[in-house]
Design a protein around this motif. Structure first.
Motif, short mmCIF file in Angstrom:
data_model
loop_
_atom_site.label_atom_id
_atom_site.label_comp_id
_atom_site.label_asym_id
_atom_site.label_seq_id
_atom_site.Cartn_x
_atom_site.Cartn_y
_atom_site.Cartn_z
N LEU A 76 13.54 36.71 -38.38
CA LEU A 76 13.53 38.10 -37.95
C LEU A 76 14.43 38.95 -38.84
CD1 LEU A 76 12.19 39.90 -35.90
CD2 LEU A 76 14.07 39.46 -34.32
N PRO A 89 19.24 39.05 -34.44
CA PRO A 89 19.01 38.32 -33.18
C PRO A 89 20.21 37.46 -32.80
CG PRO A 89 17.85 37.25 -34.98
CD PRO A 89 18.47 38.49 -35.56
N SER A 148 14.67 42.02 -28.15
CA SER A 148 14.83 41.71 -29.58
C SER A 148 15.64 42.79 -30.28
CB SER A 148 13.48 41.57 -30.25
OG SER A 148 12.75 42.78 -30.17
N ALA A 176 21.52 42.06 -31.07
CA ALA A 176 21.10 41.70 -29.72
C ALA A 176 22.32 41.50 -28.81
CB ALA A 176 20.26 40.43 -29.75
N ARG A 225 6.21 38.08 -28.17
CA ARG A 225 6.84 38.40 -29.45
C ARG A 225 5.78 38.98 -30.38
NH1 ARG A 225 7.75 32.58 -32.45
NH2 ARG A 225 8.69 33.92 -34.04
N SER A 249 10.76 48.09 -31.34
CA SER A 249 11.34 46.75 -31.23
C SER A 249 10.96 45.91 -32.44
CB SER A 249 10.87 46.06 -29.94
OG SER A 249 9.48 45.87 -29.96
N SER A 279 10.69 42.69 -32.15
CA SER A 279 9.79 41.68 -31.60
C SER A 279 9.65 41.91 -30.10
CB SER A 279 10.29 40.27 -31.93
OG SER A 279 9.29 39.31 -31.63
#
Length: 740
Positions: A398, A390, A386, A376, A348, A336, A338
């Motif tokens: 990110l 995003p 995440s 996402a 996160r 992932s 986050s």
């Protein structure tokens, strides 16, 4: 690749044959590079989003995606209608942009029409309830009806895309066993009876293996063998039967994977096959030592464990994956960027951890870094998981980190990291899937055992002592290591016990902990005293004989819930160590045994343990065997590793290390390297040193030889060999291979 000292044998020689290693090519000029990307689900989005996806992928340096993992219903919307047009278009767009496709068999989820027309394909839980559609893997691996539909899909995909130059690998299923690991359906019952017949041959052999004279369970034929369905709220399952049911579930899913793979391979034999394992120290549901033999390259899904053990847990899990890969490159298929959305606490990632975690996987042998997922989701069960892009889009911290990671991976690939192998330690911590399954039994002296968590604790103890251990399956060849550790390896066969004894007699060192070697492979207790594996051979090797277990716990109101240890003679290494779960009441039974620590104090006396040996060392042949007769926490295990195993630095080129404490911004000189995870990857002509900080402190490294390739949250000092690496930082340097 030239051999790294003492690392080739345990990785290249296993007890069983396996498929030849094959690595998927990228769409680069030479097909090489570190793979970077993630699960891509274009069927969740309007087609006018696809071009923007590819623009952003190109910007981030994405060069591969996993496609169509959950797309069966889009490919076959009704039983009589197929639609490959959308998949043709997106594969073509990706390929023309230089992005390779790892194409899924798409069997992880079936269309709803299949479940409606054939509800018999659903697995059942132990209560007899159907595991209904609506999630993932809602199918029984022993259902002939489901297998027929699944193989039809596999062949259709192979026929259409087997020669497509943009499809460079096959991704079979997805996380096999996630929702159907234990199936109690009638299909499973019949398959289990057939499995038992193949395994045991005669019903007498099965009765003996399961110990069916206990509680009147003797069978007169295989048609009386049953699966451990619900037997009452307070009933205990026959542990030998339950262990075989675990083995059966593993084998049925592995057989299903192989059947899918072979259906595609008959049509498309020239692309490598894989499936994503689920190895972290909070899950390892399959016997992946067996699965690793059936893939062309090993892949794993790993999701971080929040808290101070974050990096250590990642490295521990990766150490097992690298062993399963026999030192060849392996794939991070999912992790992932986050936070996820399926934990009780969905934290996160901290500053730097998105990039640091990915580089840590590379440091541990991975040549592919992929995420779930690319964009996402706007809806569904994982909408708040995440992703690389995003919900807030590209103008985000990110996504900028994703782009930074892509550039860093390109730098590593350009430097020649891809294809290099992870250098082995001289210590192996042994892992056994069967012992992990066994620790979940409700028939043990304590239901708080966890083999895999004990492996993790030992791994962390070695890191804390300034060293690094490998995690090696018990079934593999570990004979070339210097030290072997067995943490809660409950199940030891006679053959494995003889392997251990031979290892020690030949000059090796073995460490056996408190709940190892109690059971044979049938879940029968070895007799004559604990640990009795090998009809007492393990006891002879250790020079101790246990009479009884002492189990502590907070539930015993008014009684002690911990016991302290004290060193003996000139030894004070373990003074004050604490055991809180399990103590063996042992007597010293060998003439060469040295008692290193005993139970001591009022609490020990309460249980008639005061002065009883807790830690021992025994000379055996040309080697030595240690017995830790009680559970210890990570800090006490660290003391044991540092004090008694005399751990040497993992490389002859250890840097000088300064560590900045949390309470001061000034560097503090420390004597070892517990603040840094240092791994080495080696190719024919180069060595790559990876340095990752383990704690919150800045670390100053001096005496580092080589050319810096990656400085992530790190700076080079005025002295060419000096660096400062910050929290969650990574330094990678390249130096010539001295063996040339």
């Amino acid at each position: 690749m030239k051999p790294w000292p003492h690392c080739q044998s345990p990785r290249e020689e296993t007890v069983r044959a396996r498929r030849d290693f094959a690595w998927p090519k990228l769409l680069t000029a030479d097909g090489r590079g570190i793979a970077f990307g993630g699960d891509y689900n274009p069927d969740q989005w309007p087609e006018d989003v696809w071009d923007d996806d590819i623009r952003l992928m190109t910007q981030a340096g994405v060069n591969t995606v996993a496609l169509a993992i959950f797309s069966w219903d889009r490919l076959q919307p009704t039983e009589d209608h197929w639609d490959f047009g959308w998949l043709d278009r997106i594969i073509d767009k990706l390929g023309k942009a230089g992005i390779a496709v790892d194409l899924a068999s798409a069997t992880a989820t079936a269309p709803l029409w299949l479940y409606e027309n054939h509800p018999e394909v659903l697995p059942r839980d132990k209560y007899g309830h159907p595991v209904n559609a609506g999630s993932r893997q809602s199918w029984s691996p022993t259902s002939p009806v489901f297998k027929e539909y699944a193989l039809t899909l596999c062949r259709k995909l192979a026929e259409r895309y087997g020669a497509n130059p943009y499809v460079t690998a096959w991704h079979m299923g997805n996380e096999y066993g996630w929702n159907n690991r234990d199936d109690y359906s009638d299909n499973a019952l019949e398959a289990f009876r057939a499995w038992c017949r193949r395994k045991y041959g005669t019903i007498d052999a099965l009765n003996q293996a399961w110990g069916t004279t206990f509680w009147g369970q003797e069978m007169t034929g295989f048609d009386e063998a049953f699966i451990p369905r619900f037997m009452g709220a307070d009933s205990m399952v026959n542990p030998g039967q339950k262990l075989d049911f675990e083995r059966f579930g593993n084998d049925m899913l592995l057989d299903f994977y192989k059947t899918e793979r072979d259906a595609i391979a008959e049509i498309c034999p020239d692309r490598p096959f894989t499936t994503n394992f689920m190895i972290s120290t909070d899950q390892c549901c399959m016997d992946y030592a067996a699965w690793a033999e059936e893939v062309d390259f090993v892949s794993n899904d790993h999701y971080f464990h929040e808290g101070e053990s974050h990096l250590d847990e990642l490295a521990c899990s990766d150490a097992l994956v690298d062993s399963l890969a026999l030192g060849k490159p392996w794939y991070v298929m999912e992790h992932s960027t986050s936070a996820v959305q399926w934990k009780p606490l969905n934290t996160r990632k901290c500053k730097g951890e998105t990039v640091r975690d990915s580089l840590a996987h590379v440091a541990m042998g991975a040549d592919a870094i992929n995420f779930f997922q690319w964009r996402a989701s706007a809806f569904g069960a994982e909408a708040f998981h995440s992703a690389m892009v995003p919900h807030a889009g590209e103008d985000t911290k990110l996504f900028r980190q994703v782009c930074e990671l892509g550039a860093t991976l390109r730098a590593l690939a350009d430097a020649g990291v891809q294809g290099s192998g992870l250098a082995a330690s001289d210590t192996a911590i042994l892992f056994s899937a069967e012992s992990e399954w066994a620790t979940r039994s409700e028939t043990l002296p304590s239901m708080k055992l966890s083999h895999w968590h004990d492996v993790r604790d030992w791994y962390r103890a070695f890191l804390n002592a300034g060293a690094r251990a490998d995690i090696v399956p018990l079934a593999y060849d570990w004979s070339s290591y210097k030290t072997i550790v067995l943490p809660t390896v409950l199940i030891l066969s006679d053959a494995d016990t003889r392997r251990l004894a031979g290892f020690v007699q030949a000059g090796g060192r073995v460490v056996v902990d408190y709940a190892t070697g109690l059971l044979d492979e049938r879940f029968h207790t070895w007799l004559g005293g604990y640990p009795g594996a090998g009809d007492g051979l393990l006891r002879s090797m250790l020079g101790v004989r246990g009479e009884e277990f002492n189990i502590l716990g907070a539930g015993a109101e008014g009684e002690p819930n911990e016991i302290r240890l004290t060193g003996t003679g000139d030894s004070s290494t373990m003074d004050g160590a604490v055991t809180r779960l399990w103590q063996n009441d042992v007597t010293v039974a060998g003439p060469h045994v040295q008692v290193l620590a005993t139970y001591a104090g009022e609490e020990a006396d309460e249980w008639e343990l005061d002065g009883t040996a807790a830690l021992t060392r025994n000379a055996y042949g040309a080697g030595e065997a240690y017995f830790l007769g009680c559970d210890l926490g990570v800090s006490d295990l660290t003391r044991f590793v540092s004090g008694w195993l005399a751990v040497q630095p993992q490389s002859s080129r250890q840097p000088q290390v300064n560590s900045q404490s949390q309470s001061s911004r000034q560097p503090q000189v420390v004597g070892a390297t517990p603040d840094v995870l240092h791994t080495v990857r080696q190719s024919d002509d180069a060595i790559f040193d990876f340095y990752l900080t383990r704690g919150r402190s800045d670390v100053e490294l001096r005496g580092i030889a080589g050319e810096p390739i990656v400085l992530f949250r790190a700076e080079r000092g005025s002295d060419g060999g000096a660096y400062t690496v910050h929290r969650n930082g990574v330094l990678v340097v390249k130096r010539p291979n001295p063996s040339l």
